[in-house]
Design an enzyme around this catalytic site. Structure first.
Site, PDB file in Angstrom:
ATOM      1  N   GLU A  44      -2.108  -0.279  -1.705  1.00 22.25           N
ATOM      2  CA  GLU A  44      -2.489   0.578  -2.837  1.00 22.25           C
ATOM      3  C   GLU A  44      -3.510   1.609  -2.371  1.00 22.25           C
ATOM      4  O   GLU A  44      -4.373   2.038  -3.102  1.00 22.25           O
ATOM      5  CB  GLU A  44      -3.035  -0.242  -4.014  1.00 22.25           C
ATOM      6  CG  GLU A  44      -3.756  -1.505  -3.647  1.00 22.25           C
ATOM      7  CD  GLU A  44      -5.195  -1.282  -3.197  1.00 22.25           C
ATOM      8  OE1 GLU A  44      -5.402  -1.324  -1.960  1.00 22.25           O
ATOM      9  OE2 GLU A  44      -6.080  -1.088  -4.046  1.00 22.25           O
ATOM     10  N   ASP A  83      -8.168   4.742  -2.924  1.00 25.98           N
ATOM     11  CA  ASP A  83      -7.802   3.335  -3.166  1.00 25.98           C
ATOM     12  C   ASP A  83      -7.878   3.060  -4.670  1.00 25.98           C
ATOM     13  O   ASP A  83      -8.871   3.387  -5.327  1.00 25.98           O
ATOM     14  CB  ASP A  83      -8.774   2.414  -2.396  1.00 25.98           C
ATOM     15  CG  ASP A  83      -8.384   0.950  -2.487  1.00 25.98           C
ATOM     16  OD1 ASP A  83      -7.956   0.394  -1.459  1.00 25.98           O
ATOM     17  OD2 ASP A  83      -8.493   0.378  -3.597  1.00 25.98           O
ATOM     18  N   ILE A  84      -6.818   2.461  -5.202  1.00 19.73           N
ATOM     19  CA  ILE A  84      -6.788   2.178  -6.634  1.00 19.73           C
ATOM     20  C   ILE A  84      -7.771   1.039  -6.955  1.00 19.73           C
ATOM     21  O   ILE A  84      -7.869   0.070  -6.195  1.00 19.73           O
ATOM     22  CB  ILE A  84      -5.357   1.821  -7.084  1.00 19.73           C
ATOM     23  CG1 ILE A  84      -4.425   2.997  -6.748  1.00 19.73           C
ATOM     24  CG2 ILE A  84      -5.328   1.513  -8.585  1.00 19.73           C
ATOM     25  CD1 ILE A  84      -2.996   2.822  -7.176  1.00 19.73           C
ATOM     26  N   ASP A 132       4.221  -1.818  -9.183  1.00 19.83           N
ATOM     27  CA  ASP A 132       5.026  -0.843  -8.423  1.00 19.83           C
ATOM     28  C   ASP A 132       5.173   0.469  -9.201  1.00 19.83           C
ATOM     29  O   ASP A 132       5.017   1.568  -8.641  1.00 19.83           O
ATOM     30  CB  ASP A 132       6.418  -1.408  -8.134  1.00 19.83           C
ATOM     31  CG  ASP A 132       6.395  -2.456  -7.025  1.00 19.83           C
ATOM     32  OD1 ASP A 132       5.317  -2.657  -6.428  1.00 19.83           O
ATOM     33  OD2 ASP A 132       7.459  -3.049  -6.768  1.00 19.83           O
ATOM     34  N   ASN A 139      -1.987  -6.203 -11.106  1.00 18.11           N
ATOM     35  CA  ASN A 139      -0.789  -7.005 -10.811  1.00 18.11           C
ATOM     36  C   ASN A 139      -0.831  -8.352 -11.523  1.00 18.11           C
ATOM     37  O   ASN A 139       0.178  -8.803 -12.079  1.00 18.11           O
ATOM     38  CB  ASN A 139      -0.682  -7.258  -9.307  1.00 18.11           C
ATOM     39  CG  ASN A 139       0.012  -6.130  -8.572  1.00 18.11           C
ATOM     40  OD1 ASN A 139       0.977  -5.571  -9.062  1.00 18.11           O
ATOM     41  ND2 ASN A 139      -0.487  -5.802  -7.394  1.00 18.11           N
TER      42      ASN A 139
HETATM   43  P1  GH3 Z   1     -10.771  -2.747  -5.355  1.00 21.13           P
HETATM   44  O1  GH3 Z   1     -11.155  -2.056  -6.615  1.00 21.13           O
HETATM   45  O2  GH3 Z   1     -11.957  -3.266  -4.639  1.00 21.13           O
HETATM   46  O3  GH3 Z   1      -9.938  -1.869  -4.483  1.00 21.13           O
HETATM   47  O4  GH3 Z   1      -9.909  -4.023  -5.766  1.00 21.13           O
HETATM   48  P2  GH3 Z   1      -8.363  -4.258  -5.565  1.00 21.13           P
HETATM   49  O5  GH3 Z   1      -7.970  -5.410  -6.381  1.00 21.13           O
HETATM   50  O6  GH3 Z   1      -7.621  -3.001  -5.789  1.00 21.13           O
HETATM   51  O7  GH3 Z   1      -8.306  -4.546  -4.004  1.00 21.13           O
HETATM   52  P3  GH3 Z   1      -7.537  -5.616  -3.153  1.00 21.13           P
HETATM   53  O8  GH3 Z   1      -7.423  -5.018  -1.785  1.00 21.13           O
HETATM   54  O9  GH3 Z   1      -8.231  -6.957  -3.288  1.00 21.13           O
HETATM   55  O10 GH3 Z   1      -6.099  -5.754  -3.793  1.00 21.13           O
HETATM   56  C1  GH3 Z   1      -5.103  -4.839  -3.539  1.00 21.13           C
HETATM   57  C2  GH3 Z   1      -3.926  -5.273  -4.346  1.00 21.13           C
HETATM   58  O11 GH3 Z   1      -2.857  -4.339  -4.246  1.00 21.13           O
HETATM   59  C3  GH3 Z   1      -3.387  -6.604  -3.911  1.00 21.13           C
HETATM   60  C4  GH3 Z   1      -1.905  -6.367  -3.712  1.00 21.13           C
HETATM   61  O12 GH3 Z   1      -1.129  -7.364  -4.305  1.00 21.13           O
HETATM   62  C5  GH3 Z   1      -1.656  -5.045  -4.386  1.00 21.13           C
HETATM   63  N1  GH3 Z   1      -0.559  -4.324  -3.768  1.00 21.13           N
HETATM   64  C6  GH3 Z   1      -0.485  -3.868  -2.504  1.00 21.13           C
HETATM   65  N2  GH3 Z   1       0.711  -3.266  -2.297  1.00 21.13           N
HETATM   66  C7  GH3 Z   1       1.411  -3.363  -3.452  1.00 21.13           C
HETATM   67  C8  GH3 Z   1       2.720  -2.934  -3.852  1.00 21.13           C
HETATM   68  O13 GH3 Z   1       3.499  -2.341  -3.101  1.00 21.13           O
HETATM   69  N3  GH3 Z   1       3.095  -3.211  -5.134  1.00 21.13           N
HETATM   70  C9  GH3 Z   1       2.266  -3.853  -5.993  1.00 21.13           C
HETATM   71  N4  GH3 Z   1       2.696  -4.068  -7.221  1.00 21.13           N
HETATM   72  N5  GH3 Z   1       1.043  -4.269  -5.627  1.00 21.13           N
HETATM   73  C10 GH3 Z   1       0.611  -4.035  -4.381  1.00 21.13           C
HETATM   74 MG    MG Z   2      -7.949  -1.320  -4.526  1.00 22.31          MG
HETATM   75 MG    MG Z   3      -7.263  -1.658  -0.993  1.00 19.52          MG
END
Ligand code: GH3
Ligand code: MG
Ligand code: MG
Ligand code: MG
Length: 304
Positions: free
Chosen positions: A221, A177-178, A194, A185
């Site tokens: 992500e 997980d990123i 993306d 974003n």
């Molecule tokens: P953590 O370190 O705890 O993982 O924090 P986080 O912010 O990475 O975790 P969170 O699950 O709160 O947020 C995930 C984010 O990933 C929110 C969402 O907008 C973004 N995301 C998910 N899918 C995509 C995508 O296809 N493209 C983009 N640009 N962003 C995405």
């Molecule tokens: Mg994350």
């Molecule tokens: Mg996540």
């Protein structure tokens, strides 16, 4: 790809016990396709295995293995079952044709045939086959990153689990997980997000080098890496490689509390199928719990 591209340049295997018939079909098809030939059923199966033709034109009546037996053998082989077969035969009774189609042939042409009609039917079956291949590819692939999608992962882990159980070998997964991707974003915009997902997934893919390894996009992500026939030590080697490779990308992340660049956290899990306590979903739950610990203990790391 255009319709003409789908209909041409196929690799066609012509099977007939009479060389004269092979020559006629070769002559009819050679301008549009690559033509291979076999003089009996056994040879046809061998060539199909070795050369993976796109389409087979198959005689029904041959000494030894006849056309019906060849189709049955093709349909029972996972690697050959999707190759379309057109019967080209002197048989012409409705029951001959029905038997061929019920057995898995896609078309049936009676001799004497018209060369232009054979050409057209080959083009038409080739188009259908290639459209089906494209659809299958799309249905298994994540559109943004080009890695496997979740459905593909679920199918693959079930198959690999059974394979490892038979071989008495372990199997590992890494849930990835990123870190702070929402902040990424928010700061750089969704399009940059993306592009980041594309870059990071390509870097991770470089870290899993064996042909049976599978990287899949599990959610937004979140990614998951399947490492069949790999124990905990091997999974750790791959996890370290991923940390290093993504670190080397050095994608700036100005608002991340963890580091000034994009990082990720991972949870590892290893199972030895078949065991009472573990199945693929339990393995993924363990990897998920370990990922959670990696997040809790500071991110940019793996836990196992
Ligand atoms: P953590 O370190 O705890 O993982 O924090 P986080 O912010 O990475 O975790 P969170 O699950 O709160 O947020 C995930 C984010 O990933 C929110 C969402 O907008 C973004 N995301 C998910 N899918 C995509 C995508 O296809 N493209 C983009 N640009 N962003 C995405
Ligand atoms: Mg994350
Ligand atoms: Mg996540
Ligand atoms: Mg014959």
């Amino acid at each position: 790809m255009s319709w003409t591209d789908l209909a041409r340049n196929g690799r066609i295997l012509v099977v007939d016990d009479a060389m004269e018939n092979i020559q006629i079909l070769h002559h009819a098809l050679r301008e549009e396709h690559e033509v291979l030939f076999a003089l009996d059923g056994e040879q046809a199966l061998q060539i199909a295995r070795d050369q993976q033709p796109d389409l087979i034109l198959l005689d029904a009546v041959m000494p030894g293995m006849d056309g019906y037996a060849v189709v049955a053998a093709l349909r029972s082989s996972p690697r050959l079952q999707d190759i379309p077969v057109i019967f080209v035969t002197a048989l012409s009774q409705p029951e001959d044709e029905t038997r061929a189609l019920d057995g898995g042939a896609v078309d049936f042409i009676s001799k004497p045939f018209n060369v232009a009609v054979v050409r057209a039917r080959v083009r038409s079956q080739l188009t259908i086959k290639r459209q089906a291949d494209l659809m299958r590819e799309l249905s298994m692939t994540d559109g943004l990153t080009g890695v496997a999608n979740r459905r593909n992962f679920n199918d693959t882990i079930d198959a690999e689990w059974r394979r490892c159980a038979r071989a008495g070998l372990p199997l590992s997964v890494i849930m990835i997980d990123i870190d702070h991707f929402k902040l990424y974003n928010d700061h750089y915009g969704h399009q940059a997000g993306d592009a980041c997902l594309q870059q990071v997934s390509a870097a991770m893919k470089r870290c899993a080098t064996r042909p049976q390894d599978l990287l899949a996009r599990y959610g937004g992500e979140e990614f998951i890496l399947l490492l069949p026939q790999e124990g905990a030590d091997g999974a750790e080697v791959v996890a370290n490689r991923i940390l290093e490779e993504v670190g080397r990308l050095a994608v700036p992340h100005a608002t991340s509390p963890s580091a000034p660049q994009v990082t990720l956290s991972m949870g590892l899990a290893t199972g030895l199928p078949p065991s009472d306590s573990t199945d693929p979903s339990a393995l993924i739950r363990t990897a998920d719990a370990n990922l959670y610990r990696a997040k809790q203990t500071g991110r940019n790391r793996y836990c196992l």
